[in-house]
Design an enzyme around this catalytic site. Structure first.
Site, mmCIF file in Angstrom:
data_model
loop_
_atom_site.group_PDB
_atom_site.id
_atom_site.type_symbol
_atom_site.label_atom_id
_atom_site.label_comp_id
_atom_site.label_asym_id
_atom_site.label_seq_id
_atom_site.Cartn_x
_atom_site.Cartn_y
_atom_site.Cartn_z
ATOM 1 N N GLU A 137 0.817 -1.231 0.000
ATOM 2 C CA GLU A 137 0.000 0.000 0.000
ATOM 3 C C GLU A 137 0.835 1.258 0.000
ATOM 4 O O GLU A 137 0.558 2.199 -0.740
ATOM 5 C CB GLU A 137 -0.906 0.051 1.246
ATOM 6 C CG GLU A 137 -2.197 -0.715 1.138
ATOM 7 C CD GLU A 137 -1.976 -2.183 1.367
ATOM 8 O OE1 GLU A 137 -0.858 -2.547 1.745
ATOM 9 O OE2 GLU A 137 -2.911 -2.954 1.167
ATOM 10 N N HIS A 206 -10.761 -4.719 10.353
ATOM 11 C CA HIS A 206 -11.464 -4.438 9.106
ATOM 12 C C HIS A 206 -12.632 -3.496 9.310
ATOM 13 O O HIS A 206 -13.394 -3.252 8.389
ATOM 14 C CB HIS A 206 -11.975 -5.734 8.475
ATOM 15 C CG HIS A 206 -10.908 -6.522 7.805
ATOM 16 N ND1 HIS A 206 -10.082 -7.380 8.481
ATOM 17 C CD2 HIS A 206 -10.515 -6.571 6.508
ATOM 18 C CE1 HIS A 206 -9.232 -7.932 7.641
ATOM 19 N NE2 HIS A 206 -9.460 -7.470 6.437
#
Lengths: 401, 437
Positions: A137, A206
């Protein structure tokens, strides 16, 4: 990061996998949502409410159908689609319009995106324009920034917003700052988007809301979409903007259905959306909490209150004009957000309202946020971390005494 | 991994010493480990002749192996034809001038810092000029470079005027970044200098992105002649950082036109490279990701230039990235605030004896490429350039309040809508820098 989503979205997959549990939760949620039986709101774009039938045993609206029969400015009836399809439509229109627009992210290409926002785009535009990146990322966000500096207009997809924490270095140091430190020489027209928010028992990592972490970064804009209509409009506006924009989507809203205009439209990145005009109290919200607010609004209306609901949409900067006008009218403010209590969007908004509109307030600004806990896995606990419609009803009743 | 994945070129093992029959498609590097006692490339006993009928009139020292002959050497323009040398007179003078500029500029920076004209963290490049000059002088204007905080000389080599860099260091509005960047953030759109980054490793993904744009323009936008190359400069400390490895992977995966240039000066502030790195040979990390890894003597501008030529041309041909480790040394401390007490004086002396400027001077004079007088003239000219830069920076104005809010957003509507319904940037106070945003 090893979560894999099959099918068209987390809600669908989780529903089928946990159908027994969802029934239990539905019963539980029915107890929590005291009066409403059909826990299902139709939000019309002009702010009026209709109730519809609940097709699934879920405590969240996933099939809101809005029709634009009466006051729609569009002459054509428009077309119906789900929120993730609206995002894709906006994305595709912009890619068609400008060849420099490209997408980068994990599984955006051949897989079509973990929430199918980029489905089939790689077939149409090729593997370079819809780039499947390795799991890096920080680096691919930096790569998008470098590409933006040299003329492209990339859209970075974080498979889950939480993963962008790994890209924080690039987002804060480079994305937000380089236009300034280069003395205005380089622009960074990058869009960073992805699903965040509390889903259905996705676990703590998450289920993160990153709005509060990014909001202090100078030089970026943040918007949150909540309906297919504003999802498409904000996506297009974000892509066309010369500023770096972070577009927050919500995992549980991807299957919302709405009828949107056939004509091309772009929404303003800095404006808020009036969901329901009212007189008694201003309720400011965004993303998924909009639906909890509208659910509570139905109860409130039955009880004789007239709440004004505004979806702030622009998390950074705040649309102080729409918000201010509302505060000046109602004199009472309730903020309902899914962000964390400490240092969240609500905290900033409270400060801003107190600073600008203190004289117009009849009562202190109340902010309902998620609990400052890591989102638990257990369904019951998870439900108590986020704001529920009953809490909203109670808060309004208290504010309006 | 799809079938269209890049073909991984396996580099040949370390001990291979013969030149291979050259195949342009598989031009490879061999690691070039020069011993400390190796002399400058022009010493005759180490030269190896090229093919007699070759149109490329160049000699290569044994220190340079298996360099592709696809590189077209421009014909020497000087009156005297020197078939044995690596550079022409014009090139030599250009290289010399660039290195002198770098050295003089940095020395002036130190003076100005101690006189209180610039503040903060200033990192000087003394001793490493061969890397900057060796690489950047081969680039076109459209090629991009990305550097770290030790970026003054990279910007100068790329063509940013000395006065713009000095002004920026003084924090004046005439600086290349309007005074808003400072020592560690040198940017130039005109010369494609993409920064200047304060955190190490941050710039490598940006460089990868610039290389991605080059490939995108060629393949998606169909600009067939777009062969722009990006160079990413960074140090030995950065080579332990995740962004380095992630970008090596992506660059090799997509065959991006980028060269990763490691300026291994053995020290990351006070941390010796050998104490921080499990395998200190950085060039080895290239083949691990599927790209050639090359080690070169970074105190020798001609060797650097030869390696750079090949790496840059490899990238231009679309063959992908290269990792070049330049063994170099900084004569000064990490920054002007660093007392530089940890480094062994004998180590410093060893590298001071290999000063790249002295070495190039010696090479050119001994081979009768230039006269001492010509070199003196260059030094004088550069002195004047640097002095003029300081004067210019001195008389330039400081940024006014009005500059505070400009450039935060490319589109200033990003500051939002104020309570009165108008955009903040429409507030007259915005241009004064006093608006409430």
């Amino acid at each position: 990061m090893a979560v894999v989503f099959q099918g068209i979205g987390a809600t669908a997959a989780l529903t089928s996998a946990t159908s027994v549990d969802s029934k239990k939760l539905y019963i539980l949620s029915r107890r929590l949502v005291s009066e409403t039986k059909s826990t299902f709101m139709v939000v019309r774009s002009d702010g009026r409410l209709n109730s519809g039938s609940n097709r699934r045993a879920q405590k969240l609206i996933t099939n809101a159908v809005a029709t634009k029969a009466d006051s729609s400015p569009a002459t054509k009836p428009g077309h119906e689609l789900l929120l993730f399809e609206a995002l894709r439509e906006g994305l595709e229109e912009e890619m068609e319009r400008d060849a420099r627009v490209c997408v980068m992210g994990e599984d955006v290409g051949h897989y079509g995106g973990s929430y199918k926002v980029t489905k089939d785009l790689a077939n149409k535009y090729g593997d370079l324009r819809v780039l499947d990146t390795p799991i890096a990322e920080n680096s691919f966000t930096g790569m998008a920034i470098g590409a933006a500096m040299t003329g492209l207009r990339p859209i970075v997809e974080g498979m889950n917003m939480g993963f962008l924490l790994l890209a924080f270095n690039q987002i804060s140091n480079n994305c937000g700052m380089l236009h300034y430190t280069s003395g205005g020489q380089f622009t960074i027209p990058v869009v960073i988007r992805g699903p965040g928010g509390v889903g259905r028992q996705l676990g703590a990592e998450h289920s993160q809301r990153l709005e509060s972490y990014f909001q202090s970064i100078p030089g970026i804009q943040m918007v949150a979409c909540s309906t297919p209509y504003n999802a498409k409009g904000l996506m297009k506006a974000a892509i066309r903007s010369e500023n770096p924009v972070i577009l927050f989507e919500h995992v549980l809203l991807y299957n919302l259905k709405e009828r949107i205009p056939d004509e091309e439209y772009i929404l303003n990145l800095e404006e808020a959306e009036m969901v329901r005009p009212g007189e008694h109290i201003t309720i400011l919200t965004y993303s998924r909490m909009r639906y909890h607010v509208m659910q509570a609004a139905k109860t409130l209306v039955n009880k004789g209150y007239d709440p004004e609901v505004i979806d702030i949409r622009s998390l950074k900067p705040f649309d102080l004009h729409t918000i201010g006008n509302s505060v000046k009218k109602t004199h009472r403010v309730l903020i309902v957000e899914e962000c964390m209590r400490t240092g969240g969007i609500g905290a900033s908004l409270t400060a801003a309202i107190n600073e600008y509109f203190h004289d117009y307030l009849d009562a202190p600004v109340v902010c309902l946020s998620s609990q400052d806990v890591p989102t638990p896995y257990a369904g019951t606990l998870e439900e108590w971390t986020v704001v529920q419609p009953t809490q909203i009803v109670t808060a309004v009743e208290q504010l309006c005494r | 991994m799809t079938a269209a994945a890049t073909k991984i070129i396996q580099p040949l093992p370390l001990n291979f010493t013969n030149t291979t029959p050259r195949s342009p498609d598989k031009a490879l590097f061999h690691p070039l480990k020069t011993t400390p006692s190796s002399s400058f490339p022009a010493s005759t006993h180490k030269l190896r002749l090229t093919k007699p009928n070759s149109t490329l009139a160049r000699r290569r020292s044994t220190a340079v192996f298996a360099v592709s002959d696809v590189v077209q050497e421009k014909k020497p323009k000087s009156n005297t034809f020197h078939p044995n040398l690596l550079i022409t007179k014009e090139e030599g003078l250009e290289l010399y001038e660039d290195m002198i500029l770098g050295r003089s500029f940095e020395d002036m920076c130190a003076q100005m810092y101690y006189r209180g004209k610039m503040f903060g963290f200033v990192h000087l490049y003394n001793g490493q000029e061969a890397v900057s000059t060796g690489f950047i002088k081969l680039l076109k204007n459209e090629d991009c470079i990305v550097s770290t905080y030790r970026d003054h000389v990279h910007a100068l080599s790329k063509g940013v005027p000395a006065r713009a860099v000095m002004s920026e260091l003084f924090g004046k509005t005439t600086g290349c970044c309007r005074g808003q960047g400072g020592s560690m953030h040198m940017f130039s759109k005109e010369h494609n200098v993409l920064g200047g980054f304060a955190f190490i490793g941050e710039g490598i993904p940006v460089a990868t992105g610039a290389a991605f744009t080059s490939k995108y323009r060629r393949e998606v936008l169909k600009e067939g002649d777009c062969d722009h190359v990006t160079l990413a400069f960074f140090g030995d400390g950065t080579c332990n950082n995740g962004q380095f490895f992630e970008c090596l992977n992506m660059a090799a995966l997509w065959k991006l036109p980028i060269v990763f240039v490691v300026e291994n000066n053995l020290w990351a502030i006070g941390m010796s490279h050998l104490r921080a790195t499990s395998d200190p040979e950085i060039w080895k990390k290239g083949p691990a990701f599927g790209m050639p890894g090359v080690h070169v003597d970074g105190m020798d501008v001609l060797k650097v230039r030869e390696v750079a030529k090949e790496a840059i041309n490899r990238a231009r041909r679309g063959e992908g990235p290269t990792l070049v480790e330049c063994e170099t040394y900084r004569f000064r401390g990490h920054s002007l605030a660093d007392p530089d007490e940890l480094r062994d004086p004998s180590e410093k002396a060893h590298y001071a004896a290999r000063d790249p400027i002295t070495a190039l001077k010696k090479y050119m004079v001994e081979n009768n490429l230039v006269s001492e007088a010509e070199l003196k003239a260059i030094e004088k000219k550069i002195d004047e350039v640097v002095e003029e830069a300081v004067e210019f920076a001195d008389i330039s104005p400081h940024p006014g309040r009005s500059q505070l809010l400009e450039n935060v957003f490319a589109d200033p509507r990003g500051f939002g809508i104020g309570p009165d319904g108008k955009y903040r940037c429409e507030d007259p106070k915005f241009t004064e820098g006093t608006a409430h945003v």
